[in-house]
Design a protein around this motif. Structure first.
Motif, mmCIF file in Angstrom:
data_model
loop_
_atom_site.group_PDB
_atom_site.id
_atom_site.type_symbol
_atom_site.label_atom_id
_atom_site.label_comp_id
_atom_site.label_asym_id
_atom_site.label_seq_id
_atom_site.Cartn_x
_atom_site.Cartn_y
_atom_site.Cartn_z
ATOM 1 N N LEU A 36 3.683 10.308 0.081
ATOM 2 C CA LEU A 36 4.122 9.189 1.221
ATOM 3 C C LEU A 36 4.397 9.944 2.306
ATOM 4 O O LEU A 36 5.278 10.779 2.217
ATOM 5 C CB LEU A 36 4.815 8.197 0.798
ATOM 6 C CG LEU A 36 5.369 6.977 1.854
ATOM 7 C CD1 LEU A 36 5.844 5.938 1.006
ATOM 8 C CD2 LEU A 36 6.428 7.362 2.558
ATOM 9 N N ALA A 129 -0.069 6.651 1.357
ATOM 10 C CA ALA A 129 0.425 5.737 2.098
ATOM 11 C C ALA A 129 1.020 6.424 3.234
ATOM 12 O O ALA A 129 1.719 7.601 3.162
ATOM 13 C CB ALA A 129 1.204 4.851 1.481
ATOM 14 N N VAL A 131 3.919 5.441 6.275
ATOM 15 C CA VAL A 131 4.776 4.300 6.882
ATOM 16 C C VAL A 131 5.134 4.724 8.054
ATOM 17 O O VAL A 131 5.871 5.811 8.339
ATOM 18 C CB VAL A 131 6.226 4.259 5.931
ATOM 19 C CG1 VAL A 131 7.404 3.462 6.767
ATOM 20 C CG2 VAL A 131 5.789 3.696 4.405
ATOM 21 N N PHE A 159 1.230 1.345 6.853
ATOM 22 C CA PHE A 159 2.266 0.306 7.005
ATOM 23 C C PHE A 159 3.252 0.573 7.974
ATOM 24 O O PHE A 159 3.936 1.383 8.181
ATOM 25 C CB PHE A 159 3.086 0.232 5.609
ATOM 26 C CG PHE A 159 2.247 0.094 4.311
ATOM 27 C CD1 PHE A 159 1.835 -1.229 3.750
ATOM 28 C CD2 PHE A 159 1.500 1.273 3.595
ATOM 29 C CE1 PHE A 159 1.290 -1.334 2.700
ATOM 30 C CE2 PHE A 159 0.829 1.141 2.691
ATOM 31 C CZ PHE A 159 0.541 -0.033 2.149
ATOM 32 N N ALA A 177 -2.327 -1.199 11.365
ATOM 33 C CA ALA A 177 -2.333 -1.743 9.773
ATOM 34 C C ALA A 177 -3.702 -2.217 9.206
ATOM 35 O O ALA A 177 -4.340 -1.647 8.145
ATOM 36 C CB ALA A 177 -1.210 -2.741 9.550
ATOM 37 N N GLY A 182 -3.754 -1.426 5.380
ATOM 38 C CA GLY A 182 -2.520 -1.569 5.044
ATOM 39 C C GLY A 182 -1.780 -2.709 5.572
ATOM 40 O O GLY A 182 -2.472 -3.791 5.498
ATOM 41 N N VAL A 202 6.700 -0.138 -0.285
ATOM 42 C CA VAL A 202 5.402 0.740 0.078
ATOM 43 C C VAL A 202 5.700 1.961 -1.026
ATOM 44 O O VAL A 202 4.576 2.574 -1.253
ATOM 45 C CB VAL A 202 5.296 1.463 1.492
ATOM 46 C CG1 VAL A 202 4.546 2.223 1.804
ATOM 47 C CG2 VAL A 202 5.296 0.027 2.384
ATOM 48 N N TYR A 205 4.114 1.308 -3.883
ATOM 49 C CA TYR A 205 2.684 0.926 -3.832
ATOM 50 C C TYR A 205 2.113 2.533 -3.836
ATOM 51 O O TYR A 205 1.030 2.923 -4.559
ATOM 52 C CB TYR A 205 2.324 0.277 -2.644
ATOM 53 C CG TYR A 205 0.889 0.496 -2.233
ATOM 54 C CD1 TYR A 205 -0.167 -0.403 -2.873
ATOM 55 C CD2 TYR A 205 0.236 1.609 -1.297
ATOM 56 C CE1 TYR A 205 -1.367 -0.362 -2.543
ATOM 57 C CE2 TYR A 205 -0.981 1.462 -1.072
ATOM 58 C CZ TYR A 205 -1.965 0.608 -1.629
ATOM 59 O OH TYR A 205 -3.338 0.792 -1.403
ATOM 60 N N ALA A 206 2.791 3.324 -2.958
ATOM 61 C CA ALA A 206 2.338 4.768 -3.051
ATOM 62 C C ALA A 206 2.321 5.348 -4.695
ATOM 63 O O ALA A 206 1.565 6.387 -4.934
ATOM 64 C CB ALA A 206 2.798 5.631 -1.912
ATOM 65 N N ARG A 210 -1.457 -0.632 -6.298
ATOM 66 C CA ARG A 210 -1.468 -2.471 -5.921
ATOM 67 C C ARG A 210 -0.809 -2.875 -7.246
ATOM 68 O O ARG A 210 -0.148 -3.702 -7.071
ATOM 69 C CB ARG A 210 -3.010 -2.598 -5.761
ATOM 70 C CG ARG A 210 -2.852 -4.290 -5.605
ATOM 71 C CD ARG A 210 -4.276 -4.673 -5.817
ATOM 72 N NE ARG A 210 -5.126 -4.601 -4.344
ATOM 73 C CZ ARG A 210 -5.337 -5.359 -3.386
ATOM 74 N NH1 ARG A 210 -4.377 -6.529 -3.306
ATOM 75 N NH2 ARG A 210 -5.510 -4.943 -2.170
ATOM 76 N N LEU A 213 2.863 -2.732 -7.312
ATOM 77 C CA LEU A 213 3.306 -3.475 -6.000
ATOM 78 C C LEU A 213 3.458 -5.105 -6.426
ATOM 79 O O LEU A 213 4.409 -5.837 -5.964
ATOM 80 C CB LEU A 213 2.288 -3.327 -4.752
ATOM 81 C CG LEU A 213 2.902 -4.117 -3.695
ATOM 82 C CD1 LEU A 213 4.318 -3.905 -3.070
ATOM 83 C CD2 LEU A 213 1.955 -4.109 -2.473
ATOM 84 N N ILE A 224 3.745 -7.642 1.781
ATOM 85 C CA ILE A 224 2.843 -6.356 1.981
ATOM 86 C C ILE A 224 1.356 -6.765 1.298
ATOM 87 O O ILE A 224 0.362 -6.454 1.639
ATOM 88 C CB ILE A 224 3.500 -5.393 1.634
ATOM 89 C CG1 ILE A 224 4.491 -4.862 2.769
ATOM 90 C CG2 ILE A 224 2.561 -4.119 1.272
ATOM 91 C CD1 ILE A 224 5.443 -3.710 2.581
#
Length: 233
Positions: A36, A129, A131, A159, A177, A182, A202, A205-206, A210, A213, A224
């Protein structure tokens, strides 16, 4: 703030969206730490949020321990064309130490440099991901959207966490996004809890994709997850 147009997606943007939606969802390989990039606007107005992020980033590591862990790269811009990025770190204390040594400095946004940097990183080794935490967009929107679309094609969703709620910046950050696959979320400058929950979601998720998350409780995770492209059958 720049005067960003609130206009419908062009044909090129729509084409990017179709291509992004056809890509597989970002998901770390089994047994591999999620990667990330944590990018923050470090211009002069951002010091309170920077200090808050220093205190909260440890929770990203904590939240992902059962998912195989997380490697985080800190990236930031400030001053006159200054941009920096750390190595990918797996130690919360080391990341905190590096963040604590940075003081915010006035200057214009350099979101294009953030996106280009992460694109180069993910071409070398998958970044799960990005951020981005900021309050302003002072750059042309179309090049930012193009870079975001490229990240989406490489499976690196962006994100964007927006502080302050300026409508023109919000429009740009939402497009970034969306084109990357994202999600966008505003947060209140007075609420450390809101930023904490967004960062935690996030990070999960990373590290776990999914499915991880969607198993995470809380409104931030649901917000999200609800913006991510539909999973492919």
């Amino acid at each position: 703030m720049s005067n960003l147009p609130d206009k419908p997606a062009t044909a090129a943007v729509a084409a990017f969206l179709r291509r992004v939606e056809s890509m597989p969802q970002a998901r770390p390989a089994s047994g591999r730490r999620g990667r990330l990039v944590f990018a923050i606007d470090a211009t002069a107005s951002r010091q309170p949020t920077w200090d808050r992020a220093c205190q909260l980033q440890g929770e990203m590591f904590q939240a992902t321990r059962d998912l195989g862990g997380l490697a985080i790269q800190l990236a930031y811009y400030r001053g006159f064309m200054e941009f920096a990025a750390t190595p990918f770190l797996t130690d919360s204390q080391e990341l905190t130490r590096r963040m604590a040594g940075v003081q915010c400095l006035g200057g214009q946004t350099q979101i294009q440099r953030v996106l280009d940097h992460v694109l180069a990183e993910t071409k070398r080794d998958r970044v799960n991901a990005l951020v981005f935490v900021g309050d302003a967009v002072e750059e042309a929107v179309d090049p930012l959207c193009h870079a975001a679309g490229q990240l989406g094609l490489h499976g690196t969703p962006v994100f964007t966490f927006h502080e302050g709620g300026h409508p023109e910046a919000a429009n740009a950050l939402k497009q970034i996004a969306r084109l990357s696959g994202g999600a966008y979320a505003p947060f209140d400058t007075a609420s450390a809890a809101a930023l904490r929950d967004l960062l935690r979601a996030v990070a999960v998720y990373a590290a776990g994709g999914r499915s991880a998350l969607t198993r995470l409780a809380g409104g931030a995770a649901q917000k999200i997850a609800g913006q991510l492209p539909a999973p492919k059958s």
